[in-house]
Design a protein around this motif. Structure first.
Motif, short mmCIF file in Angstrom:
data_model
loop_
_atom_site.label_atom_id
_atom_site.label_comp_id
_atom_site.label_asym_id
_atom_site.label_seq_id
_atom_site.Cartn_x
_atom_site.Cartn_y
_atom_site.Cartn_z
N GLY A 1 0.78 -1.24 0.00
CA GLY A 1 0.00 0.00 0.00
C GLY A 1 0.80 1.28 0.00
N ARG A 2 2.13 1.20 -0.05
CA ARG A 2 2.97 2.41 -0.03
C ARG A 2 3.75 2.54 -1.32
N ASN A 3 3.96 3.78 -1.76
CA ASN A 3 4.63 4.03 -3.04
C ASN A 3 6.15 3.98 -2.92
N VAL A 4 6.76 3.34 -3.91
CA VAL A 4 8.22 3.20 -3.97
C VAL A 4 8.63 3.27 -5.43
N ARG A 5 9.72 3.92 -5.71
CA ARG A 5 10.29 3.94 -7.06
C ARG A 5 11.26 2.77 -7.15
N GLY A 6 11.04 1.85 -8.10
CA GLY A 6 11.86 0.66 -8.21
C GLY A 6 12.51 0.52 -9.57
N LEU A 7 13.68 -0.08 -9.58
CA LEU A 7 14.46 -0.35 -10.78
C LEU A 7 14.37 -1.84 -11.08
N ILE A 8 13.86 -2.20 -12.27
CA ILE A 8 13.76 -3.60 -12.66
C ILE A 8 15.18 -4.15 -12.88
N ASP A 9 15.49 -5.26 -12.23
CA ASP A 9 16.81 -5.87 -12.35
C ASP A 9 16.62 -7.38 -12.49
N THR A 10 16.52 -7.86 -13.74
CA THR A 10 16.29 -9.29 -13.97
C THR A 10 17.53 -10.12 -13.64
N GLY A 11 18.65 -9.46 -13.37
CA GLY A 11 19.85 -10.17 -12.95
C GLY A 11 19.89 -10.40 -11.45
N ALA A 12 18.94 -9.81 -10.73
CA ALA A 12 18.86 -9.98 -9.27
C ALA A 12 17.87 -11.10 -8.96
N THR A 13 18.25 -11.99 -8.09
CA THR A 13 17.38 -13.11 -7.73
C THR A 13 16.16 -12.63 -6.96
N TYR A 14 16.36 -11.67 -6.07
CA TYR A 14 15.28 -11.19 -5.20
C TYR A 14 15.05 -9.70 -5.37
N SER B 1 16.31 1.92 5.28
CA SER B 1 15.47 3.13 5.25
C SER B 1 14.18 2.86 4.49
N ALA B 2 14.29 2.18 3.34
CA ALA B 2 13.09 1.85 2.57
C ALA B 2 12.21 0.88 3.36
N ALA B 3 12.82 -0.05 4.08
CA ALA B 3 12.05 -1.00 4.90
C ALA B 3 11.24 -0.26 5.96
N ARG B 4 11.86 0.72 6.62
CA ARG B 4 11.13 1.51 7.63
C ARG B 4 9.98 2.27 6.98
N ASN B 5 10.20 2.83 5.79
CA ASN B 5 9.13 3.55 5.08
C ASN B 5 7.98 2.63 4.69
N LEU B 6 8.28 1.35 4.53
CA LEU B 6 7.25 0.37 4.21
C LEU B 6 6.58 -0.21 5.46
N GLY B 7 7.03 0.24 6.63
CA GLY B 7 6.44 -0.23 7.88
C GLY B 7 7.02 -1.54 8.38
N LEU B 8 8.19 -1.93 7.88
CA LEU B 8 8.83 -3.15 8.34
C LEU B 8 9.77 -2.84 9.49
N ASN B 9 9.58 -3.51 10.58
CA ASN B 9 10.42 -3.32 11.76
C ASN B 9 11.35 -4.51 11.89
N LEU B 10 12.62 -4.28 11.63
CA LEU B 10 13.61 -5.36 11.67
C LEU B 10 14.64 -5.09 12.75
N GLY B 11 15.01 -6.16 13.42
CA GLY B 11 16.07 -6.06 14.42
C GLY B 11 17.36 -6.67 13.88
#
Length: 184
Positions: free
Chosen positions: A83-96, A102-112
């Protein structure tokens, strides 16, 4: 008399060869009358010009998105993640899919710190990463659920990379001229 014999032998030879010529002529007519196969036009002819605008595929009901190549030759688009906007770069060479803390926090992900238990190989070397699952990732009218992603430290990654953990869940994608077209 010799002329008659010559003429009769010519007629006999012609009659003897007639079935072979008839077969060759019928094969020629059969191949000449067989139409050449016509290449079908692709099903997708019109897709959204703006990736954030939903569009239904006109013939099949599938969802589609079109991403214009930027000046540097990359495909970047506005994605909605959980539900949150992010500018992303398509990278078919990346597995994931990969992004930083910082982007994780903006997406509401709390990681330790204990979540960073994976070692990943990047262009900048090996770094620790946290594996997360994004509930929903959208581009244009395409929506994909349960997308695995790696979260890296801010210094390890500055952009949001859309790798194959997203792209492999799209039904199809292709590059046509300077556009990346996706169908789901």
């Amino acid at each position: 008399m010799i002329k008659k014999l010559f003429l009769i032998s010519c007629v006999v030879l012609s009659i003897a060869a007639l079935p072979q010529y008839a077969q060759n002529i019928s094969e020629f007519v059969a191949t000449a009358s067989t139409p050449e196969p016509v290449a079908e036009k692709p099903l997708v002819q019109t897709v959204a010009k703006t990736p954030s605008r939903p569009v239904a595929h006109y013939a099949t009901g599938y969802r589609a998105a079109s991403i214009q190549m930027d000046k540097s030759g990359h495909f970047s688009a506005d994605f909605r993640i959980n539900g949150r906007n992010v500018r992303g770069l398509i990278d078919t060479g990346a597995t994931y899919v990969a992004f930083n803390m910082s982007a994780a926090r903006n997406l509401g992900l709390n990681l330790g710190t204990s979540d960073f238990k994976h070692q990943v190989n990047t262009a900048n070397g090996n770094v620790k990463a946290a594996l997360v699952v994004l509930d929903r990732m959208e581009v244009g009218s395409i929506s994909v659920e349960n997308v695995e992603a790696f979260v890296l430290e801010d210094k390890a990654l500055s952009s949001f990379l859309v790798g194959m953990s997203f792209m492999s869940k799209v039904q199809s994608y292709r590059v046509v001229k300077d556009k990346l077209e996706m169908i789901n």
